[in-house]
Design a protein around this motif. Structure first.
Motif, PDB file in Angstrom:
ATOM      1  N   ASP A  25      28.907  61.729 -13.725  1.00 39.18           N
ATOM      2  CA  ASP A  25      30.145  62.352 -13.228  1.00 39.18           C
ATOM      3  C   ASP A  25      29.911  63.056 -11.888  1.00 39.18           C
ATOM      4  N   THR A  26      28.764  63.716 -11.771  1.00 37.17           N
ATOM      5  CA  THR A  26      28.432  64.395 -10.507  1.00 37.17           C
ATOM      6  C   THR A  26      28.231  63.355  -9.400  1.00 37.17           C
ATOM      7  N   LEU A  27      27.591  62.247  -9.756  1.00 41.53           N
ATOM      8  CA  LEU A  27      27.387  61.182  -8.764  1.00 41.53           C
ATOM      9  C   LEU A  27      28.732  60.618  -8.315  1.00 41.53           C
ATOM     10  N   LEU A  28      29.633  60.426  -9.274  1.00 41.33           N
ATOM     11  CA  LEU A  28      30.953  59.886  -8.920  1.00 41.33           C
ATOM     12  C   LEU A  28      31.710  60.819  -7.974  1.00 41.33           C
ATOM     13  N   GLN A  29      31.364  62.108  -8.025  1.00 43.83           N
ATOM     14  CA  GLN A  29      31.974  63.060  -7.072  1.00 43.83           C
ATOM     15  C   GLN A  29      31.233  63.066  -5.727  1.00 43.83           C
ATOM     16  N   ARG A  30      30.251  62.216  -5.611  1.00 44.87           N
ATOM     17  CA  ARG A  30      29.458  62.040  -4.383  1.00 44.87           C
ATOM     18  C   ARG A  30      28.694  63.307  -3.987  1.00 44.87           C
ATOM     19  N   ASN A  31      28.140  63.950  -4.978  1.00 41.75           N
ATOM     20  CA  ASN A  31      27.314  65.128  -4.724  1.00 41.75           C
ATOM     21  C   ASN A  31      26.060  64.708  -3.939  1.00 41.75           C
ATOM     22  N   GLU A  32      25.879  65.305  -2.757  1.00 39.58           N
ATOM     23  CA  GLU A  32      24.796  64.866  -1.856  1.00 39.58           C
ATOM     24  C   GLU A  32      23.399  65.036  -2.456  1.00 39.58           C
ATOM     25  N   THR A  33      23.182  66.167  -3.115  1.00 39.18           N
ATOM     26  CA  THR A  33      21.851  66.420  -3.674  1.00 39.18           C
ATOM     27  C   THR A  33      21.513  65.375  -4.736  1.00 39.18           C
ATOM     28  N   LYS A  34      22.491  65.106  -5.601  1.00 38.82           N
ATOM     29  CA  LYS A  34      22.260  64.109  -6.653  1.00 38.82           C
ATOM     30  C   LYS A  34      22.091  62.713  -6.057  1.00 38.82           C
ATOM     31  N   LEU A  35      22.860  62.422  -5.023  1.00 41.95           N
ATOM     32  CA  LEU A  35      22.739  61.101  -4.406  1.00 41.95           C
ATOM     33  C   LEU A  35      21.343  60.905  -3.832  1.00 41.95           C
ATOM     34  N   MET A  36      20.831  61.934  -3.166  1.00 44.84           N
ATOM     35  CA  MET A  36      19.477  61.847  -2.612  1.00 44.84           C
ATOM     36  C   MET A  36      18.460  61.603  -3.718  1.00 44.84           C
ATOM     37  N   GLU A  37      18.622  62.360  -4.794  1.00 46.16           N
ATOM     38  CA  GLU A  37      17.681  62.267  -5.915  1.00 46.16           C
ATOM     39  C   GLU A  37      17.693  60.854  -6.533  1.00 46.16           C
ATOM     40  N   PHE A  38      18.895  60.321  -6.750  1.00 46.67           N
ATOM     41  CA  PHE A  38      18.975  59.016  -7.418  1.00 46.67           C
ATOM     42  C   PHE A  38      18.636  57.850  -6.491  1.00 46.67           C
ATOM     43  N   VAL A  39      18.923  57.985  -5.202  1.00 51.68           N
ATOM     44  CA  VAL A  39      18.497  56.943  -4.251  1.00 51.68           C
ATOM     45  C   VAL A  39      16.972  56.909  -4.235  1.00 51.68           C
ATOM     46  N   ASN A  40      16.375  58.086  -4.175  1.00 51.02           N
ATOM     47  CA  ASN A  40      14.916  58.177  -4.148  1.00 51.02           C
ATOM     48  C   ASN A  40      14.283  57.582  -5.414  1.00 51.02           C
ATOM     49  N   SER A  41      14.805  57.947  -6.581  1.00 50.32           N
ATOM     50  CA  SER A  41      14.186  57.448  -7.823  1.00 50.32           C
ATOM     51  C   SER A  41      14.416  55.943  -7.989  1.00 50.32           C
ATOM     52  N   SER A  42      15.566  55.446  -7.522  1.00 51.81           N
ATOM     53  CA  SER A  42      15.819  53.995  -7.611  1.00 51.81           C
ATOM     54  C   SER A  42      14.807  53.244  -6.742  1.00 51.81           C
ATOM     55  N   LEU A  43      14.589  53.740  -5.523  1.00 51.67           N
ATOM     56  CA  LEU A  43      13.648  53.070  -4.621  1.00 51.67           C
ATOM     57  C   LEU A  43      12.214  53.148  -5.144  1.00 51.67           C
ATOM     58  N   LEU A  44      11.864  54.294  -5.725  1.00 53.20           N
ATOM     59  CA  LEU A  44      10.507  54.431  -6.285  1.00 53.20           C
ATOM     60  C   LEU A  44      10.282  53.429  -7.408  1.00 53.20           C
ATOM     61  N   PHE A  45      11.325  53.226  -8.220  1.00 51.57           N
ATOM     62  CA  PHE A  45      11.230  52.274  -9.321  1.00 51.57           C
ATOM     63  C   PHE A  45      11.050  50.850  -8.780  1.00 51.57           C
ATOM     64  N   LYS A  46      11.876  50.501  -7.786  1.00 53.29           N
ATOM     65  CA  LYS A  46      11.793  49.146  -7.215  1.00 53.29           C
ATOM     66  C   LYS A  46      10.465  48.908  -6.497  1.00 53.29           C
ATOM     67  N   LYS A  47       9.976  49.963  -5.833  1.00 59.57           N
ATOM     68  CA  LYS A  47       8.730  49.877  -5.058  1.00 59.57           C
ATOM     69  C   LYS A  47       7.578  49.277  -5.874  1.00 59.57           C
ATOM     70  N   ASN A  48       7.448  49.687  -7.139  1.00 56.68           N
ATOM     71  CA  ASN A  48       6.355  49.171  -7.977  1.00 56.68           C
ATOM     72  C   ASN A  48       6.374  47.649  -8.081  1.00 56.68           C
ATOM     73  N   PHE A  49       7.566  47.102  -8.248  1.00 60.21           N
ATOM     74  CA  PHE A  49       7.678  45.652  -8.431  1.00 60.21           C
ATOM     75  C   PHE A  49       7.440  44.891  -7.128  1.00 60.21           C
ATOM     76  N   ILE A  50       8.023  45.396  -6.032  1.00 58.55           N
ATOM     77  CA  ILE A  50       7.912  44.624  -4.781  1.00 58.55           C
ATOM     78  C   ILE A  50       6.522  44.721  -4.163  1.00 58.55           C
ATOM     79  N   GLU A  51       5.848  45.835  -4.409  1.00 56.60           N
ATOM     80  CA  GLU A  51       4.492  45.939  -3.853  1.00 56.60           C
ATOM     81  C   GLU A  51       3.528  45.032  -4.622  1.00 56.60           C
TER      82      GLU A  51
END
Ligand SMILES: NC(=O)c1ccc[n+]([C@@H]2O[C@H](COP(=O)([O-])OP(=O)(O)OC[C@H]3O[C@@H](n4cnc5c(N)ncnc54)[C@H](O)[C@@H]3O)[C@@H](O)[C@H]2O)c1
Ligand SMILES: [Zn+2]
Length: 353
Positions: free
Chosen positions: A194-220
């Motif tokens: 719900d907070t993400l849907l409100q485009r909360n900047e702090t949460k967006l930064m956190e979830f963009v970062n964790s999504s990329l960290l997750f993907k990083k393992n596979f692509i590396e």
């Protein structure tokens, strides 16, 4: 964060402001490609200083994601006083990324490329992994190469101007990564959607970062998509089919969200996932799936045939990535037509409610 690839190691930075753009050194050797919609929105604030000779505005449509557009940019870039030392800086979503990544790869056999992903989808997912894809005639993403950027700069304030459709599409990929992560990811999503849907900047930064960290393992581990990276195809086998039959009216991340439901419903049918978990994930996903139903989307035969034609399918049996209750991802090669029909039927039924 740093991403390793065979040709370079590149830095991904996430900012909650635009300062980085003001500091970008647009010298005479630099060429800039900007998504046209983005340019109109941010011209005064961010792009006013760029001279027309060093600027290309790209209309971000699938029809323009072609080799012709890439070649046009290459030709215009011959006008700047630089060759292999030329620099390309691009701003936009996945379409701008695909075109400019291809240009940076082929022009003078590879030039320096800085990418600013401005959609949530490009920021949380496609900006790393190095894939470039162009459409050719009726074939989506038929042509492509691997060419990572030299630098990725994510400025989260860009997400505030995304349409609801494109913002929710990006969330589709964020949710997908968290579901793949398992129980912790699902709980995290439940608590924050719900907070993400409100485009909360702090949460967006956190979830963009964790999504990329997750993907990083596979692509590396599997830069060229020959092995473990197939796991990232979770939900995509089915998602691509929804995208295709809708004529791309359903955006990529939304289709992936729908594909996640299909995959999990198949797991449920196999007794691999509990109904409780499946419903929890769906509780998150239905908040971000908004689709205008028309006949093309609800044509089961077209959806099934699109799933068969997915370019990751080799041979006759249908391969898909499915989840098990301990959240282990499983690559299976024996998905039956009936299982898919039931799961797709469930999604279509819900959309019609
Ligand atoms: N190369 C890869 O690894 C990869 C992965 C996934 C998807 N893709 C490709 O990405 C494309 C989809 O990309 P996408 O979903 O990022 O969007 P997009 O590039 O299609 O852009 C979506 C819309 O958002 C607008 N826009 C962009 N930034 C904006 C902003 N900050 N504010 C307001 N409007 C803005 C664009 O003008 C466009 O109308 C597809 O072509 C898909 O095939 C590539
Ligand atoms: Zn995707």
């Amino acid at each position: 964060m740093k991403i390793k690839s065979s040709t370079k190691e590149y830095q991904v930075n996430i900012y909650d402001h635009f300062d980085k753009i003001h500091e970008e050194n647009i010298d005479s050797k630099t060429f800039v490609v900007v998504d046209h919609v983005l340019y109109d929105l941010y011209k005064e604030r961010l792009f006013a200083g760029i001279v027309p000779e060093q600027l290309y505005l790209l209309d971000a449509t699938e029809e323009n994601k072609t080799i012709e557009t890439a070649l046009e940019i290459c030709e215009i870039m011959t006008g700047i006083p630089a060759k292999r030392n030329a620099k390309l800086v691009s701003f936009g979503g996945g379409i701008v990324q695909d075109v400019t990544g291809f240009v940076a790869n082929i022009l003078y056999r590879g030039i320096h490329w800085t990418f600013y992903p401005t959609t949530l989808l490009a920021a949380c997912d496609s900006c790393i992994g190095g894939k470039t894809s162009l459409n050719y005639k009726k074939f989506k993403n038929l042509l492509g190469t691997f060419y990572p950027p030299d630098e990725v700069n994510i400025c989260t304030p860009f997400f505030q101007t995304l349409s609801e459709r494109d913002f929710q599409s990006g969330l589709g990929e964020v949710v997908k990564f968290n579901v793949m992560f398992g129980e912790i990811g699902i709980t995290n999503m439940e608590q924050n959607i719900d907070t993400l849907l409100q485009r909360n900047e702090t949460k967006l930064m956190e979830f963009v970062n964790s999504s990329l960290l997750f993907k990083k393992n596979f692509i590396e581990e599997d830069e060229f998509d020959r092995g473990v990276r197939i796991h990232l195809n979770f939900a995509h086998t089915f998602g691509h089919a929804f995208e295709t039959v809708s004529g791309y009216a359903i955006p990529h991340g939304t289709a992936v969200a729908m594909g996640t439901i299909v995959a999990n419903r198949i797991s449920l049918g196999r007794g691999w996932l509990s109904e409780e978990k499946v419903l929890r994930v769906e509780g998150i996903l239905w908040k971000i799936i908004h689709v205008d139903m028309d006949e093309a989307i609800s044509d089961m035969d077209r959806i099934l045939s699109a799933i068969r034609k997915d370019k990751k399918q080799v041979g006759n049996s249908l391969t898909a990535v499915l989840m098990k209750d301990d959240m282990e991802l499983q690559i299976v090669h024996d998905v039956e037509r009936e299982e898919i029909e039931k799961a797709v039927g469930y999604v279509l039924g819900k959309l019609c409610d």
